[in-house]
Design an enzyme around this catalytic site. Structure first.
Site, mmCIF file in Angstrom:
data_model
loop_
_atom_site.group_PDB
_atom_site.id
_atom_site.type_symbol
_atom_site.label_atom_id
_atom_site.label_comp_id
_atom_site.label_asym_id
_atom_site.label_seq_id
_atom_site.Cartn_x
_atom_site.Cartn_y
_atom_site.Cartn_z
ATOM 1 N N GLY A 1 0.856 -1.196 0.000
ATOM 2 C CA GLY A 1 0.000 0.000 0.000
ATOM 3 C C GLY A 1 0.886 1.238 0.000
ATOM 4 O O GLY A 1 0.534 2.271 0.563
ATOM 5 N N GLY B 1 -0.529 4.590 -1.081
ATOM 6 C CA GLY B 1 -1.777 4.999 -0.423
ATOM 7 C C GLY B 1 -1.643 6.235 0.463
ATOM 8 O O GLY B 1 -0.544 6.754 0.713
ATOM 9 N N ALA C 1 0.447 5.838 3.854
ATOM 10 C CA ALA C 1 1.892 5.808 3.612
ATOM 11 C C ALA C 1 2.408 7.228 3.391
ATOM 12 O O ALA C 1 3.401 7.645 4.005
ATOM 13 C CB ALA C 1 2.195 4.914 2.405
ATOM 14 N N ARG D 1 -0.361 -1.697 -6.895
ATOM 15 C CA ARG D 1 -0.541 -2.177 -8.279
ATOM 16 C C ARG D 1 -0.075 -1.186 -9.337
ATOM 17 O O ARG D 1 0.415 -1.570 -10.374
ATOM 18 C CB ARG D 1 -2.023 -2.489 -8.526
ATOM 19 N N VAL E 1 -1.057 -7.976 -4.673
ATOM 20 C CA VAL E 1 -0.838 -8.895 -3.546
ATOM 21 C C VAL E 1 -1.448 -10.278 -3.775
ATOM 22 O O VAL E 1 -1.103 -11.225 -3.085
ATOM 23 C CB VAL E 1 -1.357 -8.322 -2.203
ATOM 24 N N LYS F 1 -5.367 -0.620 11.637
ATOM 25 C CA LYS F 1 -6.784 -0.828 11.949
ATOM 26 C C LYS F 1 -7.588 -0.637 10.661
ATOM 27 O O LYS F 1 -7.089 0.041 9.759
ATOM 28 C CB LYS F 1 -7.252 0.114 13.048
ATOM 29 N N ASP G 1 -2.362 0.919 17.119
ATOM 30 C CA ASP G 1 -3.428 1.835 17.509
ATOM 31 C C ASP G 1 -2.677 3.135 17.767
ATOM 32 O O ASP G 1 -1.990 3.268 18.783
ATOM 33 C CB ASP G 1 -4.139 1.369 18.784
ATOM 34 N N HIS G 2 -2.757 4.051 16.818
ATOM 35 C CA HIS G 2 -1.822 5.187 16.879
ATOM 36 C C HIS G 2 -2.058 6.059 18.120
ATOM 37 O O HIS G 2 -1.171 6.827 18.493
ATOM 38 C CB HIS G 2 -1.835 5.999 15.581
ATOM 39 N N GLU H 1 -14.317 15.014 17.181
ATOM 40 C CA GLU H 1 -13.761 15.461 15.907
ATOM 41 C C GLU H 1 -14.643 16.568 15.363
ATOM 42 O O GLU H 1 -15.867 16.500 15.484
ATOM 43 C CB GLU H 1 -13.738 14.310 14.904
ATOM 44 N N HIS I 1 -9.436 2.931 20.054
ATOM 45 C CA HIS I 1 -8.804 4.040 20.787
ATOM 46 C C HIS I 1 -9.396 4.227 22.195
ATOM 47 O O HIS I 1 -8.665 4.329 23.181
ATOM 48 C CB HIS I 1 -8.949 5.355 20.018
ATOM 49 N N LYS J 1 -18.340 12.769 15.244
ATOM 50 C CA LYS J 1 -17.879 13.654 14.174
ATOM 51 C C LYS J 1 -18.737 14.909 14.155
ATOM 52 O O LYS J 1 -19.856 14.923 14.676
ATOM 53 C CB LYS J 1 -17.996 12.938 12.833
HETATM 54 P P1 NAP Z 1 -5.653 3.835 0.391
HETATM 55 O O1 NAP Z 1 -5.190 5.233 0.207
HETATM 56 O O2 NAP Z 1 -6.896 3.389 -0.297
HETATM 57 O O3 NAP Z 1 -4.466 2.875 -0.037
HETATM 58 C C1 NAP Z 1 -4.637 1.522 -0.319
HETATM 59 C C2 NAP Z 1 -3.369 0.996 -0.957
HETATM 60 O O4 NAP Z 1 -3.539 -0.370 -1.300
HETATM 61 C C3 NAP Z 1 -2.968 1.735 -2.211
HETATM 62 O O5 NAP Z 1 -1.570 1.899 -2.205
HETATM 63 C C4 NAP Z 1 -3.385 0.765 -3.311
HETATM 64 O O6 NAP Z 1 -2.596 1.036 -4.441
HETATM 65 C C5 NAP Z 1 -3.085 -0.555 -2.650
HETATM 66 N N1 NAP Z 1 -3.797 -1.707 -3.184
HETATM 67 C C6 NAP Z 1 -5.141 -1.877 -3.291
HETATM 68 N N2 NAP Z 1 -5.409 -3.092 -3.809
HETATM 69 C C7 NAP Z 1 -4.228 -3.710 -4.033
HETATM 70 C C8 NAP Z 1 -3.834 -4.974 -4.531
HETATM 71 N N3 NAP Z 1 -4.730 -5.909 -4.939
HETATM 72 N N4 NAP Z 1 -2.520 -5.267 -4.597
HETATM 73 C C9 NAP Z 1 -1.594 -4.370 -4.204
HETATM 74 N N5 NAP Z 1 -1.892 -3.156 -3.723
HETATM 75 C C10 NAP Z 1 -3.190 -2.825 -3.643
HETATM 76 O O7 NAP Z 1 -5.863 3.480 1.913
HETATM 77 P P2 NAP Z 1 -5.161 4.163 3.188
HETATM 78 O O8 NAP Z 1 -5.987 5.311 3.608
HETATM 79 O O9 NAP Z 1 -3.722 4.401 2.909
HETATM 80 O O10 NAP Z 1 -5.365 3.040 4.279
HETATM 81 C C11 NAP Z 1 -4.603 1.857 4.309
HETATM 82 C C12 NAP Z 1 -5.003 1.055 5.542
HETATM 83 O O11 NAP Z 1 -4.714 1.826 6.700
HETATM 84 C C13 NAP Z 1 -6.496 0.744 5.624
HETATM 85 O O12 NAP Z 1 -6.665 -0.502 6.263
HETATM 86 C C14 NAP Z 1 -7.047 1.846 6.526
HETATM 87 O O13 NAP Z 1 -8.213 1.459 7.194
HETATM 88 C C15 NAP Z 1 -5.884 2.024 7.485
HETATM 89 N N6 NAP Z 1 -5.832 3.341 8.096
HETATM 90 C C16 NAP Z 1 -5.679 4.452 7.336
HETATM 91 C C17 NAP Z 1 -5.614 5.685 7.946
HETATM 92 C C18 NAP Z 1 -5.390 6.940 7.150
HETATM 93 O O14 NAP Z 1 -5.226 7.992 7.767
HETATM 94 N N7 NAP Z 1 -5.382 6.894 5.834
HETATM 95 C C19 NAP Z 1 -5.726 5.797 9.346
HETATM 96 C C20 NAP Z 1 -5.873 4.634 10.095
HETATM 97 C C21 NAP Z 1 -5.918 3.412 9.455
HETATM 98 P P3 NAP Z 1 -2.970 0.615 -5.965
HETATM 99 O O15 NAP Z 1 -4.351 1.115 -6.205
HETATM 100 O O16 NAP Z 1 -1.922 1.262 -6.798
HETATM 101 O O17 NAP Z 1 -2.875 -0.870 -5.994
#
Ligand code: NAP
Length: 487
Positions: free
Chosen positions: A20, A23, A26, A54, A92, A154, A183-184, A222, A246, A342
Site C-alpha cells: 500500500g 496509499g 503511507a 498495483r 498482492v 486498523k 493503535d496510533h 472530531e 482508541h 464527528k
Molecule cells: P488507500 O489510500 O486506499 O491505499 C490503499 C493501498 O492499497 C494503495 O496503495 C493501493 O494502491 C493498494 N492496493 C489496493 N489493492 C491492491 C492490490 N490488490 N494489490 C496491491 N496493492 C493494492 O488506503 P489508506 O488510507 O492508505 O489506508 C490503508 C489502511 O490503513 C487501511 O486498512 C485503513 O483502514 C488504514 N488506516 C488508514 C488511515 C489513514 O489515515 N489513511 C488511518 C488509520 C488506518 P494501488 O491502487 O496502486 O494498488
C-alpha cells in the site's frame, strides 16, 4: 524481561516492505515518520524501503512522491533519504509478484548490509492481510538470519468473529511476538503519560481506586465530518471506528492494575485483565447505558445523510456516548463515561478523572469545586489538576485553582508524532504500545454486544446538530447519575 528504554542514538538496520506504498496512510504518516527517524540518525545507512502497490510507478516517481510527502525545509536531506526508496509494482494476489519482490529484497539487503531484518507494513485493506502473510512465508520473503515483523493497521476485523478469523490467517504464519497491531493513540505523548502519572506518583497511585475516584470521562471529539472516508465509515460507524480501539485502549490504561514491572509483558497482561473486567451489556442495559446519534445539517454544514456516498436513510452512528462499568476490585462502582463523534464543536481528545469530595467537609457551605485531573491529549498536550485554595484577602472563602502539571520540555524538543514513536518501537521489537490479540478480542466482545443490541432494536438513532457536543441524551446519561460532562 524486555525493558522499554531505547537510546535515541541507537542505530537500527532494517528493510521496510510497505504494502500500500502509494496509499494515503503511507504518504501522510509513514514517510514523514521514517524521515524523522532518518533525521535523528536512527535509521541511516543500513535501511531501505520497498513500496508496493498495483500502479506501475518507477523508482524515480516513487522517490519524488516520497519527497513531496516530507516537510519542505530540508530538500537535500529529503533527496538523500528518498534514495533509499524502491518501488515494486505488485498485486498482492499474484504469486509471481512475490518472486520479483524476493529478488529485490535480497538485492537491497546486500546493498545496504541490512542483515536480514525485515518489517512488513500492511498499509492496505485488511482483506488482503491473510494472503500477504501466507505469501511472505511460502515465497520465503521472510529471512532466517534477521527478524521478521508485521505491522498491521486498523480496522482489525469488524466484529469478534471476523477479527478472530483475520488473526488466525496471520498467526498461521507469524507468531504473536512478531505481530504489531497499530493503535496510533498509543503512540501519543499524553496517552503514554497516563502510566507515568498513575504509577510514578504516590499521590495519584494511592488514590486511583473506587474509594477516591467518583467517575472517569473520556472524550474523543472530531470537528470534521466523514470527508473522503465515507465508504468505509458507512460500514463501520463511530462505535467500531473509535470505541473498539482508541477509547477502550485508553480505558485499559486508566483502569489496569500496576504492572509488576515496566515491561511489555507485564503491561500487556494488566491491560488484557482490565479489558476482560469490562461489563459486557445485555440488550436492555445497552439501551440504558448507550446513546447513538447522527449529525444533522446546521451552521452551514451538511447532515450525515446528505454527504456523498452516504445512504439517505443511513442508520450509521456518527456519535456514541456510553457509561461503562468495570468489574474489578479497584474500579467496581466507578462509572466511565465515554463520548466520541464527528462534526462536534471542536477536535479534542481529553480525559477527566473526577475525585470524590472530602468526607465531612468543613467547607460544605461553600460549594467546593471537585478535584479533577485533566489530561488533554489533543490539541494542547497538557495535564492539569483542579484544587481548592483560600481566596487571598479578609475572611475565609475558597476558590478553585488549576495546577499545571504539564511535562516541562526541558530541551525544547519537538514532540515526536505517534507514527514516528511506534515505528521506532517496532524497529526495537518493543510491542508495549501495540495491541495484543487478546486486547483486541475482549474489546470486540464488549463492542459486539452493543452493536447487536442496536441492530435488533426498534429505537431510531437520535440527532445532533453539526457544531454541538452531541445530542441531549448524552447529557442525560450523566444527569440521571447527578453528574455532568466536565468538557
Ligand atoms: P488507500 O489510500 O486506499 O491505499 C490503499 C493501498 O492499497 C494503495 O496503495 C493501493 O494502491 C493498494 N492496493 C489496493 N489493492 C491492491 C492490490 N490488490 N494489490 C496491491 N496493492 C493494492 O488506503 P489508506 O488510507 O492508505 O489506508 C490503508 C489502511 O490503513 C487501511 O486498512 C485503513 O483502514 C488504514 N488506516 C488508514 C488511515 C489513514 O489515515 N489513511 C488511518 C488509520 C488506518 P494501488 O491502487 O496502486 O494498488
Amino acid at each position: 524481561m524486555k525493558v522499554v528504554q531505547l537510546k535515541m542514538s541507537t542505530k537500527q538496520q532494517a528493510l521496510f516492505i510497505i504494502f500500500g506504498g502509494t496509499g494515503d496512510l503511507a504518504k501522510r504518516k509513514l514517510y514523514p515518520a521514517l524521515f524523522a527517524l532518518y533525521q535523528k540518525g536512527i535509521i541511516n545507512e543500513h535501511f531501505a524501503v520497498i513500496g508496493t502497490a498495483r500502479r506501475p510507478w518507477t523508482d524515480q516517481h516513487f522517490q519524488a512522491v516520497v519527497c513531496e510527502s516530507l516537510p519542505e525545509q530540508d530538500a537535500a536531506a529529503a533527496r538523500k533519504f528518498a534514495a533509499h526508496f524502491y518501488y515494486q509494482s505488485h498485486n498482492v494476489n499474484d504469486t509471481e509478484h512475490y518472486v520479483t519482490l524476493k529478488k529485490l529484497a535480497q538485492k537491497l539487503d546486500e546493498k545496504y548490509q541490512i542483515g536480514g531484518n525485515r518489517l512488513f507494513y500492511l498499509a492496505m485493506s485488511p482483506r488482503f492481510f491473510g494472503t500477504i502473510a501466507q505469501h511472505l512465508k511460502s515465497q520465503e520473503i521472510v529471512t532466517a538470519d534477521g527478524y521478521n515483523r508485521v505491522i498491521i493497521e486498523k480496522p482489525f476485523g469488524h466484529d469478534y468473529q471476523s477479527a478472530a478469523e483475520l488473526n488466525q490467517s496471520i498467526s498461521k504464519y507469524f507468531s504473536e511476538d512478531d505481530v504489531f497491531r497499530i493503535d496510533h493513540y498509543l503512540g501519543k505523548e499524553m496517552v503514554q503519560n497516563i502510566l507515568a502519572i498513575r504509577f510514578g506518583n504516590n499521590i495519584f497511585n494511592s488514590l486511583w481506586n473506587n474509594r477516591y475516584i467518583d467517575n472517569l470521562q473520556i472524550t474523543l471529539s472530531e470537528s470534521l465530518g466523514v470527508e473522503e472516508r465515507a465508504g468505509y465509515y458507512e460500514t463501520a460507524g463511530a462505535l467500531r471506528d473509535m470505541v473498539q480501539n482508541h477509547i477502550l485502549q485508553i480505558v485499559s490504561l486508566l483502569t489496569m492494575k500496576m504492572p509488576t514491572t515496566y515491561s511489555e509483558a507485564d503491561i500487556r497482561r494488566e491491560k488484557i485483565c482490565a479489558l476482560k473486567a469490562l461489563k459486557v451489556y445485555q440488550p436492555q442495559e445497552v439501551a440504558e447505558n448507550f446513546v447513538r446519534a447522527q449529525y444533522q445539517a446546521a451552521n452551514g454544514l451538511k447532515g450525515y445523510r446528505q454527504e456523498d456516498q452516504i445512504a439517505s436513510d443511513s442508520q450509521t452512528e456518527t456519535f456514541v456516548a456510553g457509561k461503562l462499568k468495570v468489574a474489578s476490585e479497584n474500579f467496581a462502582g466507578v462509572p466511565i463515561y465515554i463520548r466520541t463523534g464527528k462534526r462536534l464543536r471542536q477536535k479534542a481528545t481529553r480525559i477527566d478523572v473526577i475525585f470524590k469530595p472530602v468526607p465531612g467537609n468543613i467547607f460544605a457551605d461553600q460549594n467546593l469545586a471537585d478535584n479533577i485531573l485533566t489530561i488533554k491529549v489533543e490539541p494542547e498536550g497538557k495535564v492539569s489538576l483542579q484544587v481548592n485554595v483560600k481566596k487571598i484577602g479578609q475572611g475565609y472563602q475558597l476558590q478553585e485553582q488549576q495546577l499545571d502539571l504539564s511535562p516541562e520540555n526541558r530541551n525544547g524538543q519537538q514532540i515526536p508524532e505517534a507514527y514516528e514513536k511506534l515505528l521506532l518501537d517496532a524497529l526495537a521489537g518493543d510491542a508495549t504500545n501495540f495491541t495484543h490479540w487478546e486486547e483486541v478480542a475482549y474489546s470486540w466482545k464488549f463492542v459486539d454486544a452493543i452493536r447487536q443490541a442496536w441492530d435488533n432494536s426498534q429505537q431510531p438513532l437520535v440527532e445532533y446538530p453539526c457544531g454541538s457536543m452531541g445530542p441531549k441524551q448524552a447529557d442525560e446519561l450523566l444527569a440521571i447519575d447527578h453528574r455532568n460532562w466536565i468538557y
